[in-house]
Structures are given as C-alpha cells and as structure tokens.
Enzyme design. Structure first.
Site, PDB file in Angstrom:
ATOM      1  N   ASN A   9     -46.293  28.477 -16.728  1.00  0.00           N
ATOM      2  CA  ASN A   9     -45.701  29.615 -15.749  1.00  0.00           C
ATOM      3  C   ASN A   9     -44.719  28.588 -15.519  1.00  0.00           C
ATOM      4  OD1 ASN A   9     -44.222  31.283 -13.711  1.00  0.00           O
ATOM      5  ND2 ASN A   9     -46.432  32.000 -13.409  1.00  0.00           N
ATOM      6  N   LYS A  11     -42.345  29.050 -13.004  1.00  0.00           N
ATOM      7  CA  LYS A  11     -41.878  30.200 -12.042  1.00  0.00           C
ATOM      8  C   LYS A  11     -40.911  30.051 -11.115  1.00  0.00           C
ATOM      9  CE  LYS A  11     -46.427  28.988 -10.058  1.00  0.00           C
ATOM     10  NZ  LYS A  11     -47.948  29.525  -9.071  1.00  0.00           N
ATOM     11  N   HIS A  96     -48.521  38.829 -12.214  1.00  0.00           N
ATOM     12  CA  HIS A  96     -48.896  38.377 -11.072  1.00  0.00           C
ATOM     13  C   HIS A  96     -49.545  37.763 -10.051  1.00  0.00           C
ATOM     14  CE1 HIS A  96     -48.453  34.102  -9.815  1.00  0.00           C
ATOM     15  NE2 HIS A  96     -48.736  33.369 -10.759  1.00  0.00           N
ATOM     16  N   GLU A  98     -48.585  36.757  -7.586  1.00  0.00           N
ATOM     17  CA  GLU A  98     -47.155  36.426  -6.556  1.00  0.00           C
ATOM     18  C   GLU A  98     -46.124  38.127  -6.855  1.00  0.00           C
ATOM     19  OE1 GLU A  98     -45.905  32.789  -8.196  1.00  0.00           O
ATOM     20  OE2 GLU A  98     -47.111  31.676  -7.339  1.00  0.00           O
ATOM     21  N   GLU A 168     -57.145  34.503 -12.502  1.00  0.00           N
ATOM     22  CA  GLU A 168     -56.109  34.168 -11.544  1.00  0.00           C
ATOM     23  C   GLU A 168     -57.456  34.019 -10.571  1.00  0.00           C
ATOM     24  OE1 GLU A 168     -52.825  32.077 -13.918  1.00  0.00           O
ATOM     25  OE2 GLU A 168     -51.811  33.843 -12.552  1.00  0.00           O
ATOM     26  N   GLY A 174     -52.126  26.998  -6.940  1.00  0.00           N
ATOM     27  CA  GLY A 174     -51.008  26.239  -6.502  1.00  0.00           C
ATOM     28  C   GLY A 174     -51.698  25.425  -4.715  1.00  0.00           C
ATOM     29  N   SER A 214     -54.819  26.361 -10.647  1.00  0.00           N
ATOM     30  CA  SER A 214     -55.068  24.604 -10.268  1.00  0.00           C
ATOM     31  C   SER A 214     -55.533  23.512 -11.624  1.00  0.00           C
ATOM     32  CB  SER A 214     -55.117  24.289  -9.226  1.00  0.00           C
ATOM     33  OG  SER A 214     -54.814  24.783  -8.448  1.00  0.00           O
TER      34      SER A 214
HETATM   35  C1  PEP Z   1     -50.125  30.818 -11.635  1.00  0.00           C
HETATM   36  O1  PEP Z   1     -48.746  30.401 -11.039  1.00  0.00           O
HETATM   37  O2  PEP Z   1     -50.397  30.968 -12.818  1.00  0.00           O
HETATM   38  C2  PEP Z   1     -50.677  29.017 -11.439  1.00  0.00           C
HETATM   39  C3  PEP Z   1     -52.086  28.793 -12.596  1.00  0.00           C
HETATM   40  O3  PEP Z   1     -50.113  27.949 -11.076  1.00  0.00           O
HETATM   41  P1  PEP Z   1     -50.598  25.918 -10.462  1.00  0.00           P
HETATM   42  O4  PEP Z   1     -51.423  25.778 -11.571  1.00  0.00           O
HETATM   43  O5  PEP Z   1     -50.049  26.157  -9.802  1.00  0.00           O
HETATM   44  O6  PEP Z   1     -52.088  26.839  -9.641  1.00  0.00           O
END
Ligand code: PEP
Length: 254
Positions: A9, A11, A96, A98, A168, A174, A214
């Site tokens: 992703n 973003k 997601h 976000e 997630e 992040g 992460s």
């Molecule tokens: C994400 O935004 O879906 C995500 C898992 O980000 P990160 O791997 O940076 O934690």
C-alpha cells in the site's frame, strides 16, 4: 492450502510517475514471474497506468487504494470502480484505518464499497483492526467482530471466499510496533471463528486474512509463518524495492 498474498500500500507516496515506475520495476525484475505468492501493488491513483505498464505480462496484480461506490455521476474528486478496472486493477483496498479515521468512513459506507467492488469484479481487501485505546480497554475482539459484521453484511459465502481481509491493528501501522506473532495469530483465528459463524466453516478456511502493521523483512518470517496469517498488507516497507523483496523472500512461500 491458502496462497499467501503480499500487497504494497504505497499510500500518498511514490506518487510521481518516475518514482512509482522505478519502484514497480525494481520488484517486478526480481519477482515478476513468481507464482508461489500473490504480489499486489497499490499505488496512488495517478500512477496506476504507469505501474500497470511496468507489470503487464508479469504475475503481479494491481490494486486501487480506495473507490467511491458509484459507477458515475456528480461526485467531484472521487474514483469510480470502472476507472480502476480501466487502469487494470484487480484488487481494491477498502476501509483502511486512515480512511476510517481521517475521512470518517463508517462500517455501512465501507460495506457499500465492498459490495460495489464485487459488482464490478474487483477483489476487495477489507481492512479491520482496533486502535491502541481499544486494545488497552480489552476491546480487540469486539472491534474486529464489529468491523467484520459491518463490512461483510449482505455478502454471499461465495463472495467472501474470494475476498481478502487485512487485520491491521491501528497502533501497529507506521509505528514500528508489531503485534507479536502469537497475538496476531490469535486475532486471525478469532476472525475465522466469526466468519464461520456468519457464513460457514469452509468459507472461513478458504478466505485469506493478511496481517498489516509494520511488517518488514526481518519480522515477515515469523508473522507469515503463523497458520492463520495468509500474507501481509505492507505500508512503509513497500516503498523500497529491496525491503519489499525481503518480505517476499522471507515469507516462507518461495
Ligand atoms: C498500512 O498502512 O496498511 C500499513 C500496514 O503500514 P505500515 O506497514 O507502514 O505499518
């Protein structure tokens, strides 16, 4: 046996066509013909076509990061599922954290988008997961169940079998913090239990549930080695070819 699916992703990054193209090429040169794991790139909308031209003829799939649940109409600034299809997308990320947080997306709206993805032959990657506050309050299972019930409402078992869930935990996105493999495994197993109750056991055992938060090359092996974890949705570590390749190569699938 469920095939692992590892999706990047990107973003609101790697947005310039040159950067997106270089990133896609770096990964495709190494794993464009890899069959043992499904690899998916989800670039910003404006780079979809450029990335599609790089991965054409490879086994890598393309995904949108969002859609608006209407084919066309007066919805200034939004992206129709038909535009995603036209750019070569097979997948679309929906719900997601976000989008749930910054754009106030509700379960109902997310469910509309999931249905719209199916109506347009796109495979939804439905994101679910609890915040840190919810986790500390012991509400992880309640939140995950609520996101699953809301997001999957009105779908058929056949549809659910073919889609992807991304668990997630929001506190791990992040931040460099990850759920321990055991904790992640237990939430994934819980998701299957809920899906089995909502649909049936075959559906729960057939659909793929990714972990996201992460994920990096050095924790991929342990996380993706868990019996109910079927891949990863990757943010930060998907932005460099080497680190994304490291996740693929440590996934245990090759
Ligand atoms: C994400 O935004 O879906 C995500 C898992 O980000 P990160 O791997 O940076 O934690």
């Amino acid at each position: 046996m469920r095939k692992l699916i590892i999706a990047g992703n990107w973003k609101l990054n790697a947005g310039a066509e040159a950067a997106a193209t270089a990133l896609a090429k770096g990964i495709a040169d190494k794993h464009g013909q890899t069959d043992a794991v499904d690899i998916v790139f989800c670039p910003p909308f404006t780079s979809l076509r450029a990335v599609q031209s790089v991965i054409k003829g490879t086994k890598i799939g393309l995904g949108g990061q969002n859609l608006y649940p209407k084919a066309d109409g007066a919805y200034t600034g939004e992206i129709s599922p038909l535009f995603l299809l036209d750019c070569g997308c097979k997948y679309v990320i929906i719900g997601h954290s976000e989008r749930r947080t910054y754009f106030k997306e509700t379960n109902e709206f997310i469910n509309e988008k999931v249905k719209c993805a199916f109506a347009n032959n796109l495979i939804p990657i439905l994101c679910i997961g609890e915040t840190e506050q919810e986790r500390e309050a012991g509400k992880t299972e309640a939140v995950v169940e609520d996101h699953l019930r809301g997001g999957l409402a009105g779908l058929t078992a056949e549809q659910v079998k073919g889609m992807v869930i991304a668990y997630e935990p929001v506190w791990a996105i992040g931040t460099g913090k990850t759920a321990t493999p055991d904790d992640a495994q237990s939430v994934h197993a819980f998701c299957r239990k809920i899906i089995s109750g909502l649909f049936d056991e075959t559906t729960a055992q057939t659909m793929r549930i990714q972990y996201g938060g992460s994920v990096k090359a050095d924790n991929a092996k342990e996380l993706l080695g868990q019996p109910d974890i079927d891949g990863a949705l990757v943010g930060g570590a998907s932005l460099k070819a080497d680190s994304f390749i490291g996740i693929i190569e440590n996934s245990g699938a090759l």
